[in-house]
Design a protein around this motif. Sequence first.
Motif, short mmCIF file in Angstrom:
data_model
loop_
_atom_site.label_atom_id
_atom_site.label_comp_id
_atom_site.label_asym_id
_atom_site.label_seq_id
_atom_site.Cartn_x
_atom_site.Cartn_y
_atom_site.Cartn_z
N ARG A 138 -9.44 15.82 4.50
CA ARG A 138 -8.84 15.52 3.20
C ARG A 138 -9.40 16.41 2.10
NH1 ARG A 138 -6.55 10.34 3.50
NH2 ARG A 138 -5.68 10.19 5.60
N ALA B 60 0.32 6.91 3.16
CA ALA B 60 -0.90 7.69 3.29
C ALA B 60 -0.67 9.12 2.82
CB ALA B 60 -1.37 7.69 4.75
N THR C 251 -0.74 13.10 2.49
CA THR C 251 -0.78 14.16 3.49
C THR C 251 -1.46 15.38 2.89
OG1 THR C 251 1.38 14.94 2.77
CG2 THR C 251 1.32 13.35 4.58
N LEU D 171 -13.36 12.07 6.73
CA LEU D 171 -12.69 12.50 5.50
C LEU D 171 -12.58 14.01 5.37
CD1 LEU D 171 -14.17 10.14 2.78
CD2 LEU D 171 -11.79 10.31 3.46
N VAL E 162 -9.40 6.76 -0.59
CA VAL E 162 -8.33 7.69 -0.23
C VAL E 162 -7.12 6.92 0.30
CG1 VAL E 162 -7.65 9.50 1.40
CG2 VAL E 162 -9.80 9.69 0.17
N ASP E 163 -7.37 5.90 1.12
CA ASP E 163 -6.27 5.07 1.63
C ASP E 163 -5.52 4.38 0.50
OD1 ASP E 163 -6.85 5.77 4.21
OD2 ASP E 163 -7.98 3.95 4.68
N ALA E 164 -6.23 4.12 -0.60
CA ALA E 164 -5.60 3.47 -1.75
C ALA E 164 -4.90 4.47 -2.67
CB ALA E 164 -6.65 2.68 -2.54
N LYS F 259 0.83 -1.19 0.00
CA LYS F 259 0.00 0.00 0.00
C LYS F 259 0.87 1.25 0.00
CE LYS F 259 -2.91 1.68 3.44
NZ LYS F 259 -3.95 1.46 4.43
N ARG G 195 -6.60 15.85 -0.01
CA ARG G 195 -6.53 14.89 -1.11
C ARG G 195 -7.78 15.02 -1.97
NH1 ARG G 195 -2.83 12.64 -4.24
NH2 ARG G 195 -3.51 10.63 -5.07
N GLY H 178 -13.35 6.67 2.11
CA GLY H 178 -12.23 6.47 3.02
C GLY H 178 -11.30 5.37 2.53
N LYS H 179 -11.89 4.28 2.04
CA LYS H 179 -11.09 3.18 1.49
C LYS H 179 -10.31 3.63 0.25
CE LYS H 179 -12.57 -0.21 4.22
NZ LYS H 179 -11.67 -0.99 5.12
#
Length: 351
Positions: free
Chosen positions: A208, A82, A84, A205, A171-173, A79, A87, A168-169
Motif C-alpha cells: 500500500r 477496499a 486499490t 501493508l 487503511v481498510d477504513a 464499509k 494508499r 491495517g485497520k
Amino acid sequence: MTQAAPLSLCAREPRVPAERLVAEMVPPPRFDAVRFDTYVPDPNQPSQIEAVKVLGSFAAGLGGAHASGAGRRKWFSKKPAAPTGPRGVYLDGGYGVGKTHLLASLWHATPAEPSLKAFGTFVELTNLVGALGFQQTVQTLGGHRLLCIDEFELDDPGDTVLVSTLLGKLVDAGVALAATSNTLPGKLGEGRFAAADFLREIQGLSARFRPLRIDGEDYRHRGLPEAPPPYSDEQVAKAAYATDGASLDAFPRLLEHLAKVHPSRYGALTDGLRAVCLTDVQPIPDQSTALRLVVLADRLYDREVPVLASGMPFDRLFSEEMLNGGYRKKYFRAISRLTALARDAKGLVGQ
C-alpha cells in the motif's frame, strides 16, 4: 523592579489528557506555515524536486466524499470498497533533507477539514493508543482522510507490530497514510533511512506504500554559518533572567528529570517557553538518557524554542560508540536540530 526568576523544566511534571493528544495531532508550530511552494529543493538533487510533484499529486487525489460533503463515515455504516494501488507514501531519506517539511505540506495540501486529517510522530501515535485503547483509536482515526506519521520507529518490535496492525485497520477504513521513519538498529547504511527496512516491518501493508526517496545534505547547515560556541554559565544565567518565558536548568539535573517524565509529555514540558537556557552541558552518560534527549530536542525544534547553553558543544554530546551504533541517525538528527536552535539563541546574549 525585581526581575522575576526564570522558569525551570525540572520543576514541571505535566499531565496530558487524552483529549489533548487527539487535538494536538496537527503539524507542530515550526511546520504550521510550510507548504510545497515554501520547500526549497537543492538544485543538485533532482529527487527533491520530484518529491514535491509526486506528493502534490497524491494530496490532490485525496479529495472526495470521504473527506468532504458527507463528513465522517459512520463507524457502523457500510464499509467502503477496499482501496486499490498505493494508499500511502513513505518518504525515504537522511536527516535534514526536509522530510518533515514535505510531510506537513502534504497534510496542509490535502483537501479535507483539519478534523479529518492527523499528523504526529510515532511516539505520539503509540501514546494515543495507550491513552484511548486500540479499538477507540481505530474509531477515532478511522473517519480521517489522511494520517501522517513522522519518525516511524523501527527499533521497538512490539510498538512496530502494534502500529502496523493499527494502520491495517485504518487503511481498510479508507484512511490514506504517509510516513517518514528511522532505521533499524545496526543498519548503519550511508546516513539515510532504508525503505526496505520500513516496508518489511509494516508487513502486509508494504504493497500500500509507494517509497519516495529524497536525497541531499542536511539543509539546516546548507550555506549557514557554524553554530556559536558555548557561552559561559554567567552569560547563560544573565540571558535567562533577561528573557521573559525563559527556563534555566543545569544540564545534568535536567537529564535526571527527563527520566521521571514520559517522553510523550515532553511537548507539554515545553509549554509556554520562549527559550531554554542550560548550564554545564556534558557528554550523555548512557544510551537511555541519550534517547530521551533526542525526543526533547525534537519537541523543542518543532516548537522553535531557542537553546542557549554553556559547557560542552552540542556536537560532542554523544560518544563515538553511540554515533557508530544502531541509533546513530537519531543522534545526528538531535545534533543537527540542537545546533540550529543554538544558532537561533545567539540574539539572547547581551540583550
